[in-house]
Scaffold this active site. Structure first.
Site: not given
Length: 512
Positions: A2, A52-53, A55, A77-78, A256, A330
């Site tokens: 978010c 930004l949904a 969870i 964050g998460e 890409v 990565g």
């Protein structure tokens, strides 16, 4: 993933418009926004959140209050272990299923000591109605946070530089692994560990493999679709291979590059080997020229190595955004396992190699992590970085640096290649390190684009207003896009500088 913003000022002082601050970075919150204004302990507070949904998409709107409305949180964050934390916090009454609410109740119980329990990436603010504001950033600085303080007790913060400038002109990066609280000042809760002494290669490989698998597993936690960036190089391929085993069929991968680039070809082969649902985009020189300005605007840097790879990241995130909201990458493997070619200069001096690796890990929040966050969020995509979860970082840095380049001390990421052997074919495990910008063909094209700038034009514009000289035409090309919105001396001098092109970082001493 978010965006957050806010302020704390003594009552009676002018209060910034938090909504206008959020308006400066709307891409960070395509799924909604929330604003809180409050007062307490002689202070006036504003908190803003862009969502930004990922969870609890239906119920996790922020800011979130605790039960008695004495504390409120916004979090970007998460927190991957939030389910375990919720079990520990069963005595609280939860109103949502979100990870942010678990953090809020944990803080209610433990205060800043809670940071030792969090596994994830985050930048957060917690308001205590007694008049205290807590700010904190995850150990590596995966999630962005900028702040400013004035001499009259004001504190201002935001997820992006351009947003914070709406409130205060003096922008600083909030340090990773640290928290600040009104009345307590700035405190560190984590630092990059000192060099390790683990010398048994089999034990080292087993340790890294175990922690990396666990990290990828945690990074797959989401209530929305998850995919992987896949360049065909060792790092992204290993993450994709582990994710494919854990996720099962249907995992989407994204590659890409410019037409004919080696990354596109190799990613296609890896995707076929793994059985992912593969998507790719071959972009043209015209597309690169068209997006260069927006890339630098979002990146908030004109550092040449970052810009080169940011262009490819921009296209990868745009492609992924059509299919998923979360991608695993990565990022971080080169810094932990000696992946850059210039690190072979330290092959005969393991102590110096270890010191250099710790140095570039400490700087990641101002270089590659900044790129990864900005260019994915520009398209409403959350990038997760399993290699930079703290358990993986600590496992990697416990290893004697003498092991990292192999018995002959000539193979970059020798030990990580050993980790990857059960997951990938030999052509991938043994593939020579190719920077993302070069593997996609973007770096070569941008270098040629810059070389076409007339010498007289370059010489006339390479000296910045405060006397610093740009190092070359490529940097001059990017500066011209950066300058209109962010070309202030203090922002340029504090800008992160990459080391992977060598001379660019050495030249950076003149900027500070």
């Amino acid at each position: 993933m978010c965006g957050v913003a806010g302020y704390l000022v003594p009552r009676g002082r002018p209060e910034p418009d938090v909504g206008a601050v959020l308006d400066a970075m709307p891409w960070r919150g395509p799924d909604g926004r929330g604003v809180l204004h409050d007062q307490g302990g002689g202070y006036a507070l504003g908190l803003g959140h862009l969502r930004l949904a990922i969870i609890d998409p239906a119920g996790g709107r922020q800011p979130i209050w605790n039960e008695d409305r004495s504390l409120a949180i916004v979090l970007n964050g998460e927190i991957y272990n939030y389910r375990e934390l919720r079990e520990r916090l069963g005595h609280h009454r939860f109103r949502t299923r979100s990870d942010a609410e678990a953090v809020l109740h944990l803080y209610e119980d433990e205060g800043p000591a809670m940071f030792r329990r969090l596994i994830g990436m985050y930048a957060l603010a917690i308001w205590d109605r007694q008049g205290r504001l807590l700010l904190a950033r995850d150990p590596l600085g995966i999630k962005p946070l900028y702040w400013a303080r004035d001499g009259a007790g004001g504190v201002f913060f935001a997820s992006e530089i351009k947003a914070l400038l709406r409130m205060h002109p003096d922008v600083h990066a909030f340090p990773p692994g640290a928290w600040y609280r009104t009345g307590d000042g700035l405190r560190r809760f984590w630092t990059v560990p000192a060099g390790g002494g683990l010398r048994d290669p089999e034990e080292a490989v087993a340790s890294v493999r175990r922690e990396l698998v666990a990290a990828v597993d945690r990074c797959l936690v989401a209530d929305v679709p998850v995919g992987v960036f896949l360049s065909g190089g060792l790092d992204s391929s290993l993450v994709a291979a582990i994710a494919r085993r854990l996720h099962g069929p249907g995992l989407k991968s994204f590659a890409v590059g410019m037409a004919g680039s080696p990354d596109l070809a190799m990613a296609r082969r890896v995707a076929a080997f793994l059985g992912t649902d593969h998507h790719e985009h071959a972009y043209t020189p015209a597309e690169v020229r068209r997006v260069l300005g927006p890339v630098i605007f979002h990146l908030e840097s004109f550092d040449p190595p970052l810009v080169r790879s940011a262009v490819a990241t921009y296209f990868a995130a745009r492609l992924a955004s059509r299919h998923v909201k979360v991608v695993l990458t990565g990022e971080g493997a080169d810094e932990l396992f000696a992946g850059y070619h210039y690190l072979k200069e330290f092959a005969g001096d393991p102590a110096a190699l270890g010191a250099e690796l710790r140095r570039i890990v400490r700087r990641l929040h101002r270089t590659n992590l900044q790129r990864g966050d900005r260019l994915t969020m520009a398209h409403g995509v959350e990038a997760r970085v399993p290699f930079l979860e703290v358990p993986v970082v600590e496992a990697a840095l416990r290893i004697d640096p003498a092991l990292l380049l192999g018995p002959e001390r000539t193979a970059e990421k020798w030990l990580l290649r050993r980790v990857a052997e059960p997951y990938l074919p030999e052509e991938v495990v043994g593939r020579r390190k190719e920077k993302f910008s070069l593997g996609t063909g973007t770096g070569q094209y941008l270098e040629a684009l810059a070389a076409a700038i007339p010498d007289a034009e370059f010489e006339a514009g390479r000296r910045l207003p405060w006397g610093v000289r740009l190092s070359g035409k490529e940097e001059f090309l990017y500066w011209r896009h950066f300058a209109p919105s962010l070309g202030q001396e203090h922002l340029v001098r504090r800008m992160g500088r990459s080391r992977t092109l060598g001379d660019y970082d050495k030249n950076a001493a003149a900027w500070r």
